[in-house]
Design an enzyme around this catalytic site. Structure first.
Site, PDB file in Angstrom:
ATOM      1  N   SER A 125       0.832  -1.209   0.000  1.00  0.00           N
ATOM      2  CA  SER A 125       0.000   0.000   0.000  1.00  0.00           C
ATOM      3  C   SER A 125       0.860   1.251   0.000  1.00  0.00           C
ATOM      4  O   SER A 125       1.951   1.264   0.579  1.00  0.00           O
ATOM      5  CB  SER A 125      -0.890  -0.003   1.257  1.00  0.00           C
ATOM      6  OG  SER A 125      -1.505   1.256   1.412  1.00  0.00           O
ATOM      7  N   TYR A 150      -2.155  -1.011  10.778  1.00  0.00           N
ATOM      8  CA  TYR A 150      -2.403  -1.583   9.440  1.00  0.00           C
ATOM      9  C   TYR A 150      -1.229  -1.239   8.513  1.00  0.00           C
ATOM     10  O   TYR A 150      -0.628  -2.127   7.910  1.00  0.00           O
ATOM     11  CB  TYR A 150      -3.706  -1.053   8.837  1.00  0.00           C
ATOM     12  CG  TYR A 150      -3.740  -1.236   7.337  1.00  0.00           C
ATOM     13  CD1 TYR A 150      -3.472  -0.158   6.487  1.00  0.00           C
ATOM     14  CD2 TYR A 150      -3.959  -2.483   6.793  1.00  0.00           C
ATOM     15  CE1 TYR A 150      -3.442  -0.341   5.116  1.00  0.00           C
ATOM     16  CE2 TYR A 150      -3.935  -2.669   5.420  1.00  0.00           C
ATOM     17  CZ  TYR A 150      -3.668  -1.591   4.587  1.00  0.00           C
ATOM     18  OH  TYR A 150      -3.620  -1.767   3.222  1.00  0.00           O
ATOM     19  N   LYS A 154       2.014  -3.638   6.608  1.00  0.00           N
ATOM     20  CA  LYS A 154       2.446  -3.637   5.194  1.00  0.00           C
ATOM     21  C   LYS A 154       3.957  -3.389   5.116  1.00  0.00           C
ATOM     22  O   LYS A 154       4.667  -4.028   4.352  1.00  0.00           O
ATOM     23  CB  LYS A 154       1.692  -2.570   4.400  1.00  0.00           C
ATOM     24  CG  LYS A 154       0.210  -2.875   4.202  1.00  0.00           C
ATOM     25  CD  LYS A 154       0.004  -4.200   3.484  1.00  0.00           C
ATOM     26  CE  LYS A 154      -1.456  -4.535   3.316  1.00  0.00           C
ATOM     27  NZ  LYS A 154      -1.653  -5.880   2.694  1.00  0.00           N
TER      28      LYS A 154
END
Ligand code: WQD
Length: 336
Positions: A125, A150, A154
């Site tokens: 992302s 989150y 990644k």
């Protein structure tokens, strides 16, 4: 025929990628735990492609189940979407996010290591860049301290893959998505947010169809032309096709190093008000909205420099913001 395992294959980006994999002749095996997707998506994919993919409902945190899957299935490549992905929720439940997103990745990589599987595509992302110092954002932009658990999963995920590729000599590509939106032209698959949408586009379409009273625009005091924040909204089908390009690069051994990463966006920034204007145009609907305060953790602007993906993957986005919003609107109208 290459057998491609798609984890999270019933999710928003996963389902669109499964369709594109079918379209170019790959044989697809889907794994999904249905924690953030619906089993009906399997039938919808089948209606589009005419071929039902193998499906295993599986919790990838269960190491022995992952091992059993790989023991019973011939796998030539893997596209790994499966992860929890709600930024706000990750702040409230960080350990759920680390357990789910990291342990599932590790268990899959251990199977890749033990079975000499060579082609791994990772769903990453643009979040890894935080608020980049320069725009558009290139792959040379520094990785910033993650704004959320989150985003951290990644970043950590990419590092685990980079180190594993070096140690066990397999090849991987991470695709750093910008903002995926829209729906397949068949309107049989699209974004299925469970509960109140966190992301902008499903909230816009649910407001237009009357499920939500009005859209709250989080801040109009950003240092941008109209004061609202800017993102790079990419049609999910264009994003799906980028996965095919990356997979073919690995299968054809065109990669230049054993771990590569690419920004996947349109290269065009659109503000929230740009999105509202575009949506009103394509839907011929007036959208109810109000301006409220900024949302914690939001950045001012992010849009991709798409040079590397174009040069190395021979891929670029083809659809416009209007195309994507029109497909999102048709999809919303098609929901019961
Ligand atoms: C877009 C813009 C909001 C909702 C997230 C993830 C990122 C990636 C893409 C996975 C922002 C504004 C939103 C609303 C609003 N996902 N907004 N009202 O935050 O850019 O990125 O999705 O990889 O990791 O963080 O997307 O759609 O939530 O917000 O004004 O009701 O719309 O402030 O400017 P975001 P988003």
């Amino acid at each position: 025929m290459n057998n491609i395992l798609v984890t999270g294959g019933l999710g928003f980006i996963g389902s669109h990628t499964v369709v594109e994999l079918h379209n170019v002749g790959f044989n697809v095996i889907i794994v999904d735990d249905l924690s953030n997707s619906r089993i009906e998506v399997l039938d919808n994919i089948t209606q589009i492609t005419g071929k039902k993919p193998d499906f295993h409902q599986l919790d990838l945190k269960n190491k022995s189940d992952v091992k059993k899957l790989f023991e019973t299935t011939k796998i030539d490549g893997i596209i790994h979407f499966a992860a929890f992905k709600a930024v706000g929720e990750s702040v409230e439940k960080p350990l759920d996010y680390y357990e789910n997103n990291i342990s599932s990745l590790v268990y899959i990589l251990q199977e890749i290591r033990d079975r000499n599987i060579d082609n791994f595509i990772f769903s990453s992302s643009c979040t890894v860049y935080g608020q980049a110092d320069e725009l558009p954002i290139t792959e040379k932009a520094p990785i910033k301290v993650a704004e959320s658990p989150y985003g951290n999963t990644k970043q950590i995920g990419e590092e685990i893959i980079r180190e594993s590729c070096a140690a066990y000599n397999f090849n991987a590509i991470a695709l750093r998505y910008f903002n995926p939106i829209g729906a397949h032209e068949s309107i049989k698959i699209g974004e299925l947010p469970l509960g109140v949408p966190q992301n902008l586009i499903p909230f816009v379409t649910q407001t237009a169809v009357g499920i939500r009273k009005e859209l709250s625009i989080f801040g109009d005091d950003y240092p941008t032309e109209d004061g609202t924040a800017i993102r790079d909204y990419i049609h999910v089908v264009d994003l799906a096709k980028a996965h095919i390009a990356a997979l073919k690069r690995l299968l054809n051994k065109k990669n230049k190093t054993n771990f590569e990463f690419f920004n996947v966006g349109t290269g065009k920034g659109s503000s929230v008000l740009d999105v509202v204007k575009s949506f009103e145009k394509v839907s011929s609907k007036k959208l109810n909205y109000k301006i409220v305060g900024r949302r914690n953790g939001d950045i001012t602007a992010a849009y991709a420099d798409t040079t590397l993906a174009k040069k190395e993957l021979n891929w670029q986005s083809e659809k416009t913001l209007d195309d994507a919003l029109e497909s999102a609107w048709k999809w919303q109208q098609n929901q019961s």
